[in-house]
Design an enzyme around this catalytic site. Structure first.
Site, short mmCIF file in Angstrom:
data_model
loop_
_atom_site.label_atom_id
_atom_site.label_comp_id
_atom_site.label_asym_id
_atom_site.label_seq_id
_atom_site.Cartn_x
_atom_site.Cartn_y
_atom_site.Cartn_z
N HIS A 122 6.63 5.80 -18.38
CA HIS A 122 7.55 5.01 -17.56
C HIS A 122 8.78 4.70 -18.41
O HIS A 122 8.88 3.64 -19.01
CB HIS A 122 6.89 3.71 -17.07
CG HIS A 122 7.73 2.99 -16.07
ND1 HIS A 122 8.88 2.30 -16.40
CD2 HIS A 122 7.62 2.86 -14.72
CE1 HIS A 122 9.42 1.78 -15.31
NE2 HIS A 122 8.67 2.11 -14.28
N CYS A 154 0.80 -1.23 0.00
CA CYS A 154 0.00 0.00 0.00
C CYS A 154 0.84 1.27 0.00
O CYS A 154 0.46 2.28 -0.60
CB CYS A 154 -0.93 0.03 1.21
SG CYS A 154 -1.69 -1.57 1.62
N HIS A 194 9.64 10.50 -11.29
CA HIS A 194 9.87 9.07 -11.07
C HIS A 194 11.22 8.67 -11.67
O HIS A 194 12.24 8.93 -11.08
CB HIS A 194 8.69 8.29 -11.66
CG HIS A 194 8.68 6.86 -11.28
ND1 HIS A 194 8.50 6.45 -9.99
CD2 HIS A 194 8.85 5.72 -12.01
CE1 HIS A 194 8.55 5.12 -9.93
NE2 HIS A 194 8.76 4.67 -11.15
N MET A 212 -7.21 1.47 -7.93
CA MET A 212 -6.97 0.65 -6.75
C MET A 212 -7.03 -0.82 -7.14
O MET A 212 -8.02 -1.27 -7.72
CB MET A 212 -8.05 0.97 -5.70
CG MET A 212 -8.06 0.04 -4.51
SD MET A 212 -6.69 0.34 -3.36
CE MET A 212 -7.10 -0.86 -2.08
N CYS A 215 1.75 3.63 -3.07
CA CYS A 215 0.82 4.63 -3.60
C CYS A 215 0.27 5.56 -2.53
O CYS A 215 0.05 6.73 -2.77
CB CYS A 215 -0.37 3.94 -4.30
SG CYS A 215 0.07 3.24 -5.91
N HIS A 216 0.02 5.03 -1.34
CA HIS A 216 -0.65 5.84 -0.31
C HIS A 216 0.31 6.53 0.64
O HIS A 216 -0.12 7.33 1.47
CB HIS A 216 -1.64 4.96 0.47
CG HIS A 216 -2.73 4.38 -0.38
ND1 HIS A 216 -3.81 5.12 -0.83
CD2 HIS A 216 -2.88 3.14 -0.91
CE1 HIS A 216 -4.59 4.33 -1.57
NE2 HIS A 216 -4.06 3.14 -1.65
#
Lengths: 591, 591
Positions: free
Chosen positions: A414, A91, A371, A132, A94-95
Site C-alpha cells: 500500500h 461491503c 490500486h 472478512m 471488497c465484494h
C-alpha cells in the site's frame, strides 16, 4: 533489539478488518494504550520480511456448507434501502457493487442461497481468518443490522443506475463562472505551502496555512472525501469524495472557495489534472468505481466532456468483467496523458487528452487489483501496487510501455504515492510499505545510473508491523517515515517509524519510533497516526492523529532535522483528519 | 423517360422488410414477373433524389396502447429454445440480442407487458409502415410461431453467455498445423482470379475458378456465412458466418482446404486481416455482435490473442450502451491498424496491432448505426455508412482522424464497400446506393486535385429504385453497376442498372438495364440479382442470381465492354449464392 516486527497472521488480519473499517467510515473500538510522552524508542530491524502470508490474503477462504436454507426473505423498501446503504459503505469495497466479488468473494444469490441465512449472519458477525471483518463482535454493526444484511444478501443485488452525460450534467454546477473569478490572487496566502486536509467523516477539507498553522477555511465536499489534487499551476484544488462528488476550489479567492462541483457516478476514488507543458489546468479527470468509467472534464469548470467506460476484459484470462473500477490516476509529465489504473481487469490505461474527440488510449496489460502508486523521483516511471497480488507494476510514461511487474516483497503493498529517496548504496529508490506485514520495500528506479538494481527490490526493511498505509520522504530530508495506523496494537498504530536514509547501507538499519499520538496530548481514543506530509521547504512533516468522529483529533508537526515535536494543531473543526496534501508537493509530485 | 425511380414509402418499406428477411435467412414469397430474355432497357434519371423519407426510417413508430395485458406466460424449455432461435434469426438484427433496441425498438418486458399479447401477436403478423416486417402475412412465420414469439417477448430476455478467451480456445481448432502446410502452392490455380462465393443458406463457400468458371471446391463454413476476406499475400482466405464461426482456408493446398477454425461469440459479421507492409498475413481480426467485442488472432492459425470489449458510451449522448455491435472492419494501408466500426455507439476505432500487449486504440466520434463501408481509390480515406442516420462518416486513415460526417443524400445508404470511379467532371468519387430509395450518391474523394468537391455529394443519380445493396466498378471499367435485389418489384430486383461513367457529366445520365435474372435462364423463383464482382483483369463482372434454398440459383457473368451475357454458371451445389469475393480485388481493396 528487534521488537514487534513479527506480526501474527490473526493480528494482521484484524488490521485488514480495520482497513475495511476505514473504508467503511468507522474506527472500530480499539482502546488506546498510554505510553509516556516523549518516549522515543530505538529499534533494529532485519532486512527481509520474516512473515509471508498467502498471496490471496485479502480473499476469504472457501465458505463451508451452511445450515438452514430458507427462501428469499421479503424486505420492505425501507429495509432494502438501509441494507443497500450499509452494503455500499461496508461491503462493496471488497465484494463489489454488483456482488460479483473483487478482493472479497462473490455474493450473488446462487451462492448466498446455498449458504443460507444463519451462515451468512454468523459469518458477518464473527468474520473469518481469511480477511472478512468481524462486524458483529467488533461492535460496528448491531445484531439487527446483521440480520438485515444476511436477508439482504439472499435477495438479488440492486444494480445501481448508470451515470452518463445526462446525469452528470444534472449534477454539474458552476458556482462562480470563469469570467467572474479573480484575475490575480486576492488573498495574501503563501499558496504553495497550503495543506488541504481531508476531514473524512464530515465530508470537508480544511485548508491550513503551512506557515502559520492556522485554518484558512473549511470547505464542504463530497461524502467521505478521499483525496485532494492540484492543478498544474497550483491555483485550483480538486477534492473527490467516495460518493463521486468532485469539488473545484479556487485558491485565488479570498478566502479560497468552491467554484464548481459535479458528481461523476455513485462511487469514486480518484481525480487528477493535466500536467503536461502546454496543457496546464486545461483538463481534469475523475475515475469512478460505479459506474466503472472515467470522465475528462474542463479543468476550470468541471464541465464533463468525455466519458469512457472501463467495462472489458481481464488482462490475463481475457474474460469480461462487468465492474472494473478505476483506482489511482496520475498525470504524465512526458506526454499529454493520464495514467489510469483499472483494478479488476489489471490494465493500465494511458489516456491521451490532446484530442479527446479522437481519443487515443493505450491499454497496458499489467496485473489485477491495481490500486495506488506514484512516480519515481525523475517523474518518468510510474509504480503502482497490485495489492491483492503482492506486486508492483512499473510503467515507463515516456515510452508508454510496461517496464515490468515485480513482487513487492511483502503482503498487500500500500504505497499511497510511495516515497522517493536516494539510497547510499542503490541510488534512487522508490519505497512502499505493506498493509499485510511489516515489510518496507525499496525498489531501484535508476536504469541509467544503477542498472543492476533497477526494478528490483534492492532492500527490505522491517517496520513496526503490518497495517501501514503510507511512507514519506522529501528530497531535502534525510529520513524515511513509515506509518502503521491500521496495526491492531495501539502503541504501534499511534506512532511512526523513522529510518535514517544514511544508515540504510548498514546490515540492520535501525529505526526511531516517534510517539506522535502521545505528542498530540489527546487522552481519549485510538489516536491512529496516519500519512506524513512534508511542507514545501521539506523541513517539517505533518501527521494526522485520527480519532473517532466524536473524539478529539489533531495534526502533529515534527521537525525533520531533529525529529522533535514542533507543534500540535488542534481545533474542534478538525474532525477525523486523514490525508493532507501540500499544494507544492502535490502539484509537483514531490514525495 | 424516367421510370420506376420514384418509389413509394410503402413499397420502400416492404423492401426493408425484405432486408430483414434477408438477414433472417428467408427470401419471402414474392412471385417473379417474367420479361423477355435479352430485353435491355434504357432509362433516364434526374440528378437528385425526389423522395426523402424520415431519417429514422428503420425505426418503428411509437407503439400505441394495446388491448389485453395478461401475466407472463410460461414457456416450456423447448418452446423457449425455439423462440430464442427465431428471435436470434429474425428479430435480433434490429431489436438487439438483449432486446434493448437498436435500429428497431426496445422489446424489454416493461414495454412488452404494457403492449400485451394480442398487440404483439398482431404487430408481428402484420408489421408496421415504419419498417417492421409482416412476418405473418408474408408467410415467413406460422400462426403458432407468432403466438409463441408474442409469449416469448413477455418473458425476460435470455442474455446470451459471455464468450471470452476460455470459450474461444475451446472452439479453436487447427486442422493443419503451420509446419504441416505446403511451402509452395501445390495446385495450379490462378489464385488471384479465384472467386469465393458465399452459399448463404448451406453455410458454405464455393471457390470458383475465374478463368474456367469451374467450381474448384466447396468448403463448409459457419451458419449463414457472411463474407470472405483475403490475407495480404492472397494465400489465406477467411470466411465468417453469422454464428461467429471463422474458417481459415489455405489456397496453396490442392485442393484449397480449411486449416483452422474458431468461434468468436454467438453472432458476428466481420473479419479482416493485417495489410500493412511488414505485417502481411500476421494478424486477423474478428468483430462480434454478441458478445459486443472484437478479437485479434494469429493470421495463420486463428489462435485468439487479444479480446477487447466494445461496451461503452454512445458517442454523442455519452450514455452507456450494453450491446454496441461490431459492424465492418477494414485494414489500413498506411498504419498497422484495423478500422473497426461500432454500430450502436457510433464510434470508429483505429486499433493499432503493432503491439497488442500495449494495445493502442483511437476512438473516433462519428455517427450512430455505423454499418458497412470501404476505401476511396487511394486507400487513404475510409467511408462508412451510418445507415439509419442517412450519413457517411469519413476517416483519414493516414492521419487517424475524422474528416467529417456528411448526409448521404438518400435513405439508408448501403454501400457494401462502395465503388470508386473517376468522374469526368469531379474526378475520383466514391459511390453508394441506398436501401431506402433509388438514390445513387457520388462523393468526391480527392482533396488534393478536386478540393472543392471533396467530401461532398457531388452528384445524385436515380437508379431503378430502392432496395439496392451494392454498387460496383473497377479501375479498368467504364461502367458503374447498381443492383436492387431487395426491391419489391420482381423486374427490378432481378435486373441491374448500368451507368456509363463517361456519360455522368450529362445533365440526365441514362442507365442501361441488364436483365440478369432472365439471362440466367432460371424459370422459377424471384431471381434476386445481387452484388456485382469483377474478375482480376476487370473485363467481366459476376452477379449472383439468388433464389430460395429449394430453388435453382446461378452466377451470371457479363462482359464489361459490351454489357452482353458472357456465361451462366449453374451447378446444383450453388445454393443461395450471394456475396462473391475475387481474391485479387478483395485483398487489394479494388472496388
Amino acid at each position: 533489539m528487534k521488537s514487534r516486527n513479527i506480526l501474527k497472521h490473526t493480528t494482521m488480519l484484524a488490521g485488514l478488518a480495520f482497513a475495511t473499517a476505514l473504508v467503511g467510515g468507522s474506527l472500530g473500538n480499539v482502546s488506546a494504550q498510554q505510553t509516556a510522552p516523549g518516549d522515543v524508542k530505538k529499534h533494529e530491524t532485519t532486512p527481509g520480511g520474516q512473515y509471508q502470508p498467502s498471496l490471496d490474503v485479502l480473499k476469504e477462504q472457501e465458505m463451508e456448507q451452511p445450515g438452514a436454507k430458507p427462501g428469499i426473505p421479503a424486505l420492505t423498501a425501507e429495509e432494502f434501502s438501509t441494507a443497500n446503504k450499509i452494503y455500499f459503505e461496508r461491503c462493496a469495497g471488497c465484494h463489489g457493487v454488483l456482488r460479483k466479488g473483487a478482493t472479497g468473494k462473490a455474493l450473488t444469490t446462487d451462492l448466498t442461497k446455498e449458504l443460507g441465512f444463519e451462515y451468512l449472519r454468523d459469518f458477518i458477525t464473527y468474520g473469518s481468518p481469511a480477511g472478512m471483518p468481524n462486524w458483529g463482535t467488533s461492535g460496528d454493526l448491531s445484531e439487527a443490522e446483521i440480520e438485515l444484511m444476511a436477508n439482504y444478501l439472499l435477495n438479488e443485488p440492486a444494480q445501481p443506475p448508470e451515470f452518463g452525460m445526462k446525469e452528470m450534467r444534472e449534477t454539474w454546477n458552476v458556482i462562480v463562472p470563469v469570467d467572474k473569478r479573480p484575475t490575480r490572487q486576492l488573498n495574501s496566502l503563501n499558496l504553495d505551502n497550503i495543506f488541504s486536509v481531508t476531514l473524512r467523516d464530515t465530508g470537508e477539507v480544511a485548508l491550513i496555512n503551512g506557515d502559520t498553522k492556522e485554518i484558512v477555511t473549511i470547505i464542504k465536499t463530497g461524502y467521505a472525501v478521499h483525496i485532494s489534487r492540484l492543478s498544474a499551476s497550483g491555483r485550483y484544488l480538486f477534492a473527490i469524495g467516495r460518493d463521486a462528488k468532485i469539488d473545484l476550489i479556487d485558491l485565488w479567492m479570498d478566502p479560497p472557495a468552491k467554484v464548481a462541483e459535479i458528481k461523476i457516478g455513485s462511487e469514486a476514488r480518484s481525480v487528477e489534472t493535466s500536467k503536461m507543458e502546454g496543457w496546464e489546468d486545461k483538463y481534469a479527470i475523475g475515475g469512478a468505481y460505479w459506474p466503472p468509467q472515467y470522465v475528462i472534464m474542463d479543468g476550470e469548470t468541471l464541465e464533463p466532456q468525455k466519458i469512457v467506460s472501463t467495462r472489458g476484459m481481464v488482462y490475463d484470462t481475457q474474460e469480461f468483467h462487468p465492474e472494473p473500477r478505476v483506482a489511482s490516476i496520475v498525470a504524465s509529465h512526458y506526454r499529454p496523458e493520464f495514467v489510469v489504473n483499472i483494478k479488476e481487469t489489471g490494465q493500465i490505461l494511458l489516456v491521451d487528452y490532446s484530442d479527446i474527440k479522437n481519443l487515443k488510449v493505450t491499454t497496458i496489460e499489467a496485473e489485477r487489483f491495481l490500486h495506488d502508486g506514484g512516480f519515481d523521483s525523475s517523474g518518468r516511471y510510474f509504480l503502482v501496487a497490485a495489492n491483492a497480488r503482492n506486486r508492483i507494476a512499473i510503467v515507463d510514461t515516456k515510452e508508454g510501455k510496461l517496464v515490468g511487474v515485480i513482487e513487492s516483497g511483502g503482503a498487500t503493498p500500500h504505497p499511497g504515492r510511495g516515497a522517493n529517496i536516494v539510497h547510499p548504496k542503490f541510488g534512487p529508490v522508490w519505497v512502499t510499505s505493506h498493509l499485510g506485514d511489516e515489510t518496507v520495500s525499496l525498489i531501484g528506479t535508476d536504469p541509467e545510473g544503477h542498472r543492476d538494481h533497477a526494478w528490483k527490490v534492492v532492500q527490505k526493511l522491517s517496520g513496526q508491523g503490518g497495517g501501514s498505509l503510507f511512507v514519506k520522504s522529501h528530497p531535502k530530508s534525510g529520513n524515511l517515515y513509515v506509518d502503521t495506523p491500521l496495526n491492531p496494537d495501539a502503541e504501534i498504530s499511534s506512532s511512526v517509524a523513522v529510518f535514517k536514509i544514511g544508515d540504510l547501507e548498514k546490515d540492520n538499519p535501525e529505526y526511531t519510533v516517534l510517539p506522535i499520538g502521545e505528542w498530540s496530548g489527546i487522552a481519549e481514543g485510538v489516536k491512529r497516526v496516519v500519512q506524513g506530509e512534508f511542507n514545501k521547504d521539506g523541513d517539517e512533516i505533518w501527521f494526522s492523529v485520527w480519532n473517532g468522529k466524536e473524539q478529539e483529533s489533531a495534526l502533529v508537526v515534527v521537525d525533520d532535522k531533529t525529529l522533535k515535536l514542533k507543534t500540535v494543531i488542534k481545533d474542534k473543526r478538525l474532525i477525523t483528519p486523514t490525508g493532507k496534501f501540500n499544494v507544492y508537493n502535490t502539484r509537483n509530485d514531490v514525495y
